[in-house]
Enzyme design. Structure first.
Site, PDB file in Angstrom:
ATOM      1  N   CYS A  18     -24.127  50.887   6.218  1.00 45.79           N
ATOM      2  CA  CYS A  18     -24.541  51.706   7.372  1.00 45.79           C
ATOM      3  C   CYS A  18     -23.694  51.470   8.625  1.00 45.79           C
ATOM      4  O   CYS A  18     -23.078  52.397   9.140  1.00 45.79           O
ATOM      5  CB  CYS A  18     -26.018  51.457   7.686  1.00 45.79           C
ATOM      6  N   PHE A  38     -30.375  40.941  16.850  1.00 45.04           N
ATOM      7  CA  PHE A  38     -28.963  41.242  16.625  1.00 45.04           C
ATOM      8  C   PHE A  38     -28.047  40.509  17.606  1.00 45.04           C
ATOM      9  O   PHE A  38     -27.029  41.036  18.028  1.00 45.04           O
ATOM     10  CB  PHE A  38     -28.714  42.761  16.671  1.00 45.04           C
ATOM     11  N   ARG A  56     -33.757  48.435   6.819  1.00 47.67           N
ATOM     12  CA  ARG A  56     -32.819  47.364   6.527  1.00 47.67           C
ATOM     13  C   ARG A  56     -32.814  47.092   5.030  1.00 47.67           C
ATOM     14  O   ARG A  56     -33.877  47.061   4.405  1.00 47.67           O
ATOM     15  CB  ARG A  56     -33.215  46.082   7.259  1.00 47.67           C
ATOM     16  N   ALA A 108     -24.453  35.226  16.317  1.00 45.15           N
ATOM     17  CA  ALA A 108     -23.005  35.192  16.102  1.00 45.15           C
ATOM     18  C   ALA A 108     -22.708  34.788  14.665  1.00 45.15           C
ATOM     19  O   ALA A 108     -23.428  33.994  14.064  1.00 45.15           O
ATOM     20  CB  ALA A 108     -22.350  34.208  17.067  1.00 45.15           C
TER      21      ALA A 108
END
Length: 313
Positions: A131, A120, A25, A123
């Protein structure tokens, strides 16, 4: 890569190619490398893959060896799946707003299921960066070139694009026509802890507003130089308080920790109109209402109350 090396060698030298896709990340690459969930190695030469695997043994993480194409597909599929989770919860957020549910609590309740997990499921304004957009688009393109119709991947991209438009729709609800209105963007990088503005939702929203005649200002702790080169029409401010001065609305687009520490009473008093669209659900709605903001979050239906905290009836 093998073809390029082979075709440009002055004389034949034996070599092997090992693909090692990364799963890092932005803003947390060192941590993600040192505490990786797995190492994936792809090669047609098993011995070469085993030699490379020796380099990764100190990380004490699972090492998976496979062929080249499968290793690359693991990377594409992983990013596409994470993007799918983001688009899923964003679609749920729109439904939550209509039905009076709170997407934050919905995601929390979902995440307690071990089959789903919490990652993940935040919202917001949608995914961006170098990526996810590239890999989802590339995977869909590869499927199409082989005669397939990637329905889910197409929907993921469409939802992500629509989620950005919902931010401008919220502004229209608050301001009416945005022509001539002044809007401040809190955050310009695609995510916190990076100056990367590639496929940034914040810049997509800013461009939409400028096309509709709004005067758009922006502030980001580290991405200002990049934005100045890429979006010359965007007025850049030195800090969040300067940004808020005499604006008709603020849009929270990047969840920088700095923004959590702002004096929101001071921010509200300096605005021309106290409208806020919180695209990252950073702030507590009831607290913001108590300060006098016309506050809109993402997917915050509030148990039957309207998105402004009043009863729907």
């Amino acid at each position: 890569v093998a073809d390029i090396v082979r075709s440009t060698q002055p004389r034949p030298i034996e070599f092997s190619v090992v693909s090692c896709p990364e799963f890092l990340r932005e803003g947390a690459a060192i941590h993600d490398f040192m505490f990786t969930d797995r190492t994936v190695l792809g090669s047609t030469d098993r011995h070469a893959a085993e030699e490379v695997a020796q380099l990764y043994l100190p990380l004490r993480a699972p090492i998976m060896m496979t062929d080249l194409r499968t290793a690359e597909m693991i990377k594409y599929a992983s990013n596409a799946f994470l993007a799918t989770r983001i688009s899923f919860i964003n679609e749920m957020s729109i439904i939550c707003e209509k039905l009076g549910a709170d997407v934050i609590e919905v995601a929390q309740g979902m995440g307690f299921d071990k089959r789903i997990g919490h990652h993940f499921l935040q919202a917001g304004v949608g995914y961006g960066g170098s990526c996810f957009p590239k890999d989802v688009k590339a995977l869909a393109h590869m499927a199409q070139t082989h005669g397939m119709h990637p329905q889910l991947l197409t929907a993921v991209m469409e939802i992500n694009e629509f989620q950005r438009r919902t931010m401008t729709l919220k502004l229209h609800d608050l301001l009416g026509d945005v022509q001539g209105k002044r809007v401040g963007m809190l955050g310009l990088a695609f995510k916190e802890n990076t100056d990367d503005i590639r496929e940034s939702p914040a810049l997509s929203i800013a461009r939409q507003l400028m096309e509709q005649g709004a005067e758009v200002r922006g502030y980001d702790p580290v991405a200002m130089d990049n934005v100045a080169r890429e979006v010359p029409g965007l007025t850049l401010c030195g800090n969040a308080y300067e940004l808020a001065q005499d604006v008709d609305a603020l849009v929270v687009a990047t969840p920088w920790n700095e923004f959590k520490q702002l004096d929101m009473r001071r921010i509200k008093e300096s605005m021309r109109q106290p409208n806020m669209v919180d695209g990252r659900n950073m702030y507590d709605p009831e607290l913001m209402w108590s300060f006098g903001f016309n506050y809109r979050g993402v997917g915050r239906g509030f148990g039957g109350k309207g998105i402004d905290g009043t009863n729907d009836e």
